[in-house]
Each structure stands twice: as structure tokens, then as C-alpha cells.
Write a protein that holds these residues in place. Structure first.
Motif, PDB file in Angstrom:
ATOM      1  N   GLY A  69      66.767  21.578   4.732  1.00 62.51           N
ATOM      2  CA  GLY A  69      68.016  21.463   3.981  1.00 62.51           C
ATOM      3  C   GLY A  69      68.077  22.514   2.894  1.00 62.51           C
ATOM      4  O   GLY A  69      67.382  23.539   2.961  1.00 62.51           O
ATOM      5  N   ILE A  70      68.917  22.241   1.887  1.00 63.28           N
ATOM      6  CA  ILE A  70      69.092  23.239   0.817  1.00 63.28           C
ATOM      7  C   ILE A  70      68.842  22.627  -0.554  1.00 63.28           C
ATOM      8  O   ILE A  70      68.894  21.409  -0.727  1.00 63.28           O
ATOM      9  CB  ILE A  70      70.530  23.836   0.836  1.00 63.28           C
ATOM     10  N   ASP A  71      68.571  23.514  -1.506  1.00 60.00           N
ATOM     11  CA  ASP A  71      68.456  23.095  -2.905  1.00 60.00           C
ATOM     12  C   ASP A  71      69.881  22.994  -3.425  1.00 60.00           C
ATOM     13  O   ASP A  71      70.530  24.011  -3.701  1.00 60.00           O
ATOM     14  CB  ASP A  71      67.634  24.121  -3.690  1.00 60.00           C
ATOM     15  N   PHE A  72      70.393  21.767  -3.550  1.00 53.94           N
ATOM     16  CA  PHE A  72      71.803  21.564  -3.875  1.00 53.94           C
ATOM     17  C   PHE A  72      72.139  22.003  -5.297  1.00 53.94           C
ATOM     18  O   PHE A  72      73.305  22.268  -5.610  1.00 53.94           O
ATOM     19  CB  PHE A  72      72.168  20.084  -3.686  1.00 53.94           C
ATOM     20  N   SER A  73      71.117  22.104  -6.170  1.00 51.73           N
ATOM     21  CA  SER A  73      71.375  22.520  -7.554  1.00 51.73           C
ATOM     22  C   SER A  73      71.802  23.985  -7.616  1.00 51.73           C
ATOM     23  O   SER A  73      72.342  24.447  -8.619  1.00 51.73           O
ATOM     24  CB  SER A  73      70.128  22.304  -8.425  1.00 51.73           C
ATOM     25  N   GLU A 108      69.781  29.629   0.978  1.00 49.90           N
ATOM     26  CA  GLU A 108      69.303  29.532   2.358  1.00 49.90           C
ATOM     27  C   GLU A 108      68.582  28.197   2.552  1.00 49.90           C
ATOM     28  O   GLU A 108      68.092  27.603   1.595  1.00 49.90           O
ATOM     29  CB  GLU A 108      68.329  30.689   2.648  1.00 49.90           C
ATOM     30  N   ALA A 109      68.553  27.778   3.798  1.00 51.44           N
ATOM     31  CA  ALA A 109      67.868  26.515   4.101  1.00 51.44           C
ATOM     32  C   ALA A 109      66.359  26.700   4.002  1.00 51.44           C
ATOM     33  O   ALA A 109      65.840  27.810   4.183  1.00 51.44           O
ATOM     34  CB  ALA A 109      68.249  26.028   5.485  1.00 51.44           C
ATOM     35  N   GLU A 110      65.669  25.620   3.685  1.00 49.40           N
ATOM     36  CA  GLU A 110      64.205  25.674   3.551  1.00 49.40           C
ATOM     37  C   GLU A 110      63.608  24.358   4.053  1.00 49.40           C
ATOM     38  O   GLU A 110      64.330  23.381   4.272  1.00 49.40           O
ATOM     39  CB  GLU A 110      63.832  25.880   2.081  1.00 49.40           C
ATOM     40  N   VAL A 111      62.279  24.364   4.200  1.00 49.45           N
ATOM     41  CA  VAL A 111      61.579  23.123   4.561  1.00 49.45           C
ATOM     42  C   VAL A 111      61.469  22.285   3.284  1.00 49.45           C
ATOM     43  O   VAL A 111      60.935  22.746   2.287  1.00 49.45           O
ATOM     44  CB  VAL A 111      60.162  23.428   5.118  1.00 49.45           C
ATOM     45  N   LEU A 112      62.008  21.079   3.315  1.00 47.25           N
ATOM     46  CA  LEU A 112      61.991  20.223   2.129  1.00 47.25           C
ATOM     47  C   LEU A 112      60.701  19.394   2.065  1.00 47.25           C
ATOM     48  O   LEU A 112      60.096  19.261   1.008  1.00 47.25           O
ATOM     49  CB  LEU A 112      63.213  19.301   2.121  1.00 47.25           C
ATOM     50  N   TYR A 113      60.326  18.816   3.202  1.00 44.95           N
ATOM     51  CA  TYR A 113      59.050  18.108   3.256  1.00 44.95           C
ATOM     52  C   TYR A 113      58.626  17.947   4.703  1.00 44.95           C
ATOM     53  O   TYR A 113      59.421  18.135   5.623  1.00 44.95           O
ATOM     54  CB  TYR A 113      59.136  16.730   2.582  1.00 44.95           C
ATOM     55  N   ILE A 138      78.856  32.686   0.134  1.00 47.54           N
ATOM     56  CA  ILE A 138      77.852  33.689  -0.267  1.00 47.54           C
ATOM     57  C   ILE A 138      76.493  33.006  -0.170  1.00 47.54           C
ATOM     58  O   ILE A 138      76.258  31.972  -0.811  1.00 47.54           O
ATOM     59  CB  ILE A 138      78.077  34.178  -1.720  1.00 47.54           C
ATOM     60  N   SER A 139      75.626  33.601   0.662  1.00 50.12           N
ATOM     61  CA  SER A 139      74.264  33.037   0.798  1.00 50.12           C
ATOM     62  C   SER A 139      73.326  33.730  -0.159  1.00 50.12           C
ATOM     63  O   SER A 139      73.377  34.956  -0.307  1.00 50.12           O
ATOM     64  CB  SER A 139      73.755  33.272   2.221  1.00 50.12           C
ATOM     65  N   VAL A 140      72.488  32.939  -0.832  1.00 48.51           N
ATOM     66  CA  VAL A 140      71.472  33.531  -1.713  1.00 48.51           C
ATOM     67  C   VAL A 140      70.091  33.123  -1.226  1.00 48.51           C
ATOM     68  O   VAL A 140      69.934  32.086  -0.569  1.00 48.51           O
ATOM     69  CB  VAL A 140      71.663  33.108  -3.192  1.00 48.51           C
ATOM     70  N   ASP A 141      69.105  33.936  -1.574  1.00 49.99           N
ATOM     71  CA  ASP A 141      67.726  33.618  -1.191  1.00 49.99           C
ATOM     72  C   ASP A 141      67.236  32.411  -1.972  1.00 49.99           C
ATOM     73  O   ASP A 141      67.688  32.163  -3.091  1.00 49.99           O
ATOM     74  CB  ASP A 141      66.781  34.797  -1.495  1.00 49.99           C
ATOM     75  N   VAL A 142      66.288  31.713  -1.404  1.00 54.78           N
ATOM     76  CA  VAL A 142      65.683  30.540  -2.063  1.00 54.78           C
ATOM     77  C   VAL A 142      64.880  30.972  -3.305  1.00 54.78           C
ATOM     78  O   VAL A 142      64.198  31.967  -3.280  1.00 54.78           O
ATOM     79  CB  VAL A 142      64.747  29.811  -1.059  1.00 54.78           C
TER      80      VAL A 142
END
Lengths: 194, 192
Positions: free
Chosen positions: B82-86, B103-108, B188-192
Motif C-alpha cells: 500500500g502507500i504512506d497515506f500521510s 509509490e507503493a511499498e511493502v507495509l508488513y 504526481i507520483s513521488v518516491d517513498v
């Protein structure tokens, strides 16, 4: 003369013992690191499921669980674990209500109920101390993992603040997202997130 | 003299064994913490994992008649993406909405309980036990492997981000229709 012979015998035994000890340690017969263990892993993707969980609070709990036998009388093992519980809302169930007939005009964002999203015990970090080595069976690690999750579930229920904090954060997050936007459209509107 | 030595040795052994037998229950203090997070999970991917453990025999007289042991641990794991919604930001300019989304990332990652299947080779006359600690180490390696597989799956990460976009768009459209406005969204996509 006899004394000299005894001294030579004792010294010879001591030297032979030292040589044997050095040979044993150097070749791993004594004080070695244990058996060599090799691990190979394979992962294959089975299924992908859509979810919509907005998690707003996280509870971290590192503790020791006591594992008993089926009758709960005999303590088999202490298992140390690292656990995390997340809570939040289902994002897809956020609803809204607009009331133009009152003054000031009002937008109410209705959040769904806060729920526990995940109870996670890091199964790769569980450590064990057995009361008796006979309890360390091949299937024990699975039993310990399940019981650590139950232990964490019990601990989180005692935390009254956890769901309260999750709710407050959910309200803040959605309010922060919506307020600047609605104020720009029509500043007469008051926003309530509940 | 010899009798005195024997009596002293016996008493010393008794005292030492009594101390060794007493067990101290040491419990580490629990560490607990509540913290605020803001993560939107949009995909859960289920993996079938197999960890193969091979344990060699040890050297020495006490290890004669030991056999090499093999253990397969098969279980189901799940990776939440998912994404860091903040980091989501909305900029509104009339009917144009610019949404910044990370960008999407591994949350857990986690192991699904009660899914482990364990297969072990037969032990020798002299036991060469595969301990619970070894099993745990194998699971840890399998979990790391699973997480790496998810992080390297670009398609999965893009799907997770796309789902987040669809959810946010749906939300924007709902509010927009309440005000009788159709918004044009730019991402607009930003890096994690």
C-alpha cells in the motif's frame, strides 16, 4: 630413582594430553560451533486480494509468553516474541452527508467503526527456553507461534487507549484531507468528521 | 585424611547440585508502545513458502551413529502492499485537482498461523535433533525471501498504487458530485 621415573611419567602424560587437546580443538572435535546448517527457501505467489485498510495506530508489544500443556498444568516453555497490532478504518466505507438547510451549512464525514486490522508476531524472531528438552518436538514452533499471537491478542484488549487513539488519528487524517478543499469550494461550510 | 577429603568432596557436590537445581524464573519486562501511523493497505498477496533445512552431523566420539537431517517447512505467508497515506496531498485549482501520491511499498509481512506443514527425515541411533531455534531461523530466512520477492515484483507494486489512486479518485468524485462539480485529476507520483 623411582621419584624421577614418576616425574617423567607425569610430564609425559601431561604433554600427550596437551597435544591431544590441541588436535581435538583444531579439528572441531571439542568446543566447535555445532553442526553446520544450510537453509534454502522458495516463495511462489499464490493469490492477490484487494483490501482498503487505512491503519492509523500501531501497538508494539515485545514480551514473553508462557506455553503450557493441553491441561494448562505443566509449563513447557517460555517464548520471547516481537509483536505488532494495527488498527484503523475501512477506507471504502467512508460516507458523507451534506446539510444546506441549516446555518452554518454543514458537511458531515461519517467514518466506519475502528477495527483491529492485523495482529502480527514476527515468527522469525521467536526465542525459546524449555523447562524440559522433551517438549521440544518438531511441531512445537508452530504451536508456540499460534500461542504468541493469542497472547498478543489478549494484551492488546487490555489497552483501552489503543482504539481511541486510532479513531482520533483517523478523524484527523480525513479532516486534514477534506477541510482545505471544501474551504476553497465554499468557506461557508463547516466540516465535521465523526 | 582420605576420609576427610571424601566427606568434603561429597558435601561440596551436594551444595553445588542444590544450587544448580533451583531455577530462577526470569522474565524480561514487557516493552509496549502505541504510535500513530497513516498507512493505506490496498493489496494483500499470499505466498506459498518452503524452507529446506539440512543439518550435518558433528565430529567427535559422542557423535558416532548420527545421521544428516533434512527438514522441509511449508507455510503460507502474506505481504501487505500500500502507500504512506500521510504523503498524499490534494491541491485544488478550480476544477483541476492535483494529487500527489507516494509509490507503493511493502507495509508488513506475516505468516498465516496454523498453515505450517513440517516434513522431517528419520533420525539416527544417536540423535541429531533439529531444534526449534533452527526452525525459527529457517522461517526468518523464508520471510526475508518472501519480502524480497514482493519488493522486486514491480507489477504488484504498480497495481497496489493504482488501487490507491482508484480509491482516492472515488472519494474525490463523491465530494465533487455533492457540489455538482466534476473534477479533473492530475496525478504526481513521488518516491517513498
Amino acid at each position: 630413582m623411582r621419584k624421577k621415573i614418576w616425574i617423567i611419567v607425569i610430564i609425559s602424560i601431561a604433554v600427550l594430553g596437551a597435544v591431544l587437546l590441541t588436535f581435538a580443538v583444531k579439528n572441531g572435535y571439542l568446543f566447535n560451533d555445532g553442526p553446520s546448517i544450510n537453509v534454502i527457501c522458495e516463495s511462489s505467489l499464490r493469490e492477490v486480494v484487494n483490501v482498503s485498510k487505512l491503519s492509523t495506530a500501531e501497538y508494539t508489544y515485545n514480551s514473553v509468553a508462557k506455553i503450557y500443556d493441553k491441561d494448562k498444568k505443566v509449563l513447557k516453555c517460555h517464548a520471547k516474541y516481537n509483536g505488532t497490532v494495527t488498527a484503523g478504518i475501512d477506507f471504502s466505507k467512508i460516507d458523507y452527508d451534506i446539510d444546506d438547510d441549516i446555518t452554518p451549512k454543514k458537511i458531515t464525514i461519517i467514518l466506519p467503526a475502528i477495527e483491529i486490522h492485523d495482529v502480527i508476531v514476527d515468527s522469525g524472531t521467536i526465542d525459546y527456553i524449555f523447562t524440559n528438552s522433551k517438549y521440544e518436538t518438531d511441531e512445537f514452533s508452530q504451536e508456540a507461534y499460534t500461542l504468541c499471537i493469542e497472547d498478543l491478542g489478549v494484551k492488546v484488549k487490555r489497552q483501552d487507549d489503543f482504539l481511541k487513539i486510532a479513531k482520533e488519528n483517523a478523524v484527523k487524517t480525513i479532516d486534514g484531507l477534506v477541510s482545505p478543499w471544501v474551504n476553497q469550494i465554499d468557506s461557508e461550510y463547516v466540516i465535521e468528521v465523526k | 585424611m582420605i576420609k576427610k577429603t571424601i566427606y568434603f568432596f561429597f558435601i561440596a557436590c551436594t551444595i553445588i547440585s542444590l544450587n544448580a537445581c533451583s531455577s530462577q524464573e526470569k522474565q524480561e519486562p514487557a516493552v509496549e508502545q502505541i504510535r500513530s501511523i497513516c498507512k493505506l493497505a490496498t493489496l494483500e498477496s499470499y505466498y506459498n513458502n518452503v524452507a529446506e533445512v539440512t543439518q550435518d552431523t558433528e565430529k567427535g566420539i559422542t557423535h558416532i551413529f548420527e545421521k544428516e537431517r533434512k527438514m522441509w517447512v511449508e507455510y503460507t505467508g502474506v505481504v501487505s502492499l500500500g502507500i504512506d497515506f500521510s504523503k498524499v496531498k490534494l491541491d485544488i485549482d478550480g476544477v483541476n485537482v492535483t494529487i500527489t501520491i507516494p509509490e507503493a511499498e511493502v507495509l508488513y509481512i506475516k505468516e498465516i498461523p496454523d498453515t505450517r506443514k513440517i516434513t522431517v527425515s528419520q533420525d539416527g541411533f544417536n540423535s541429531n535433533k533439529i531444534t526449534s531455534d533452527t526452525q525459527t531461523g529457517a522461517i526468518k530466512k523464508a520471510q526475508d525471501n518472501m519480502e524480497e520477492a514482493a519488493k522486486n515484483n514491480r507489477t504488484l507494486l504498480l497495481n497496489a498504487q493504482q488501487r490507491a489512486k482508484d480509491m482516492i479518485k472515488s472519494y474525490v468524485d463523491k465530494i465533487g458530485s455533492a457540489f455538482g462539480t466534476t473534477y479533473k485529476i492530475t496525478w504526481i507520483s513521488v518516491d517513498v
